[in-house]
Design an enzyme around this catalytic site. Structure first.
Site, short mmCIF file in Angstrom:
data_model
loop_
_atom_site.label_atom_id
_atom_site.label_comp_id
_atom_site.label_asym_id
_atom_site.label_seq_id
_atom_site.Cartn_x
_atom_site.Cartn_y
_atom_site.Cartn_z
CB SER A 61 6.66 48.26 23.00
OG SER A 61 5.75 48.29 21.94
CD GLN A 62 11.88 44.02 26.36
OE1 GLN A 62 11.72 43.55 25.22
NE2 GLN A 62 12.79 43.58 27.19
#
Ligand code: SAH
Length: 208
Positions: A61-62
């Site tokens: 994930s970011q």
């Protein structure tokens, strides 16, 4: 070995600039060597505020989303946290710094093996992981103080809601491919209170 100090500092500044104010969350992000969680060929991009591909068509994930999700869990250090979707183990390690124990489930064995290797290498001792279908939760460990999903079900499975303690918080992406929201669910004596945080795009929770 490159220490990425400069890239790390810039990422923390970016996250602050985007409104992440929780100091404990930022310092956990600062402590985790994200370059160890991405494919070697992408290590130069490890501190960009971007999601990156890992193996088997999954993604890490970011950092901004990791920060928002972690902050939304309101961890105090005492919680037992259930995580669905170990993936690279990056979010798992962030959580492990901020709670008592993380129970993490992954359905793709090769990813779990690699994540476990990272936990060992980083000497993380408060993570218990298993191979399985996260939609079933972890009945032997339930109920949990917190639950986090890093893969998106079309609708949050009741099984997982039932494994959340009263007073507990769940954070999860929910919805189909292009229309997911990050939802925060609090379990109270009366039932479940739901709040939508922001639109997101996660890989789907795959049943079975
Ligand atoms: N938090 C991870 C993100 C991984 S992507 C990280 O920081 O790297 C989401 C992960 O959820 C993928 O690894 C995918 O295999 C896993 N997943 C999808 N459906 C699942 C299910 N039913 N049970 C367990 N894991 C699942």
């Amino acid at each position: 070995m490159q220490d990425f100090q400069h890239e790390k500092a810039r990422l923390i500044m970016t996250l602050r600039g985007m409104g992440v104010v929780e100091a404990a969350v930022l310092s956990a992000i600062e402590r985790v060597p994200r370059e160890l969680f991405v494919p070697k060929a992408l290590s130069q991009h490890a501190y960009e505020n971007a999601s990156l591909p890992i193996a088997l068509e999954q993604t890490i994930s970011q950092p901004y989303i990791v920060a928002r999700m972690t902050a939304a869990l309101e961890l105090t250090g005492r919680e037992r946290v259930l995580e669905i979707g170990t993936g690279s183990g990056y979010q798992t390690v962030i959580l492990s710094f901020l709670c008592r124990r993380v129970y993490s489930i992954e359905r793709l064995r090769p990813l779990l093996v690699e994540a476990d290797n990272r936990f060992r290498k980083l000497r993380i001792t408060n993570v218990t992981s298993k191979f399985g279908n996260g939609a079933d939760g972890w009945p032997e460990g339930a109920p949990f103080d917190r639950v986090i999903l890093t893969c998106a079900p079309a609708e949050i499975p009741a099984t997982l809601l039932n494994q959340l303690k009263t007073g507990g918080i769940m954070v999860a992406p929910e919805g189909r491919a292009r229309e997911q929201s990050l939802v925060v669910i609090r379990r109270t004596e009366e039932g479940f209170e739901r709040q939508e945080l922001l639109p997101v795009r996660f890989v789907p929770l795959v049943e079975g």
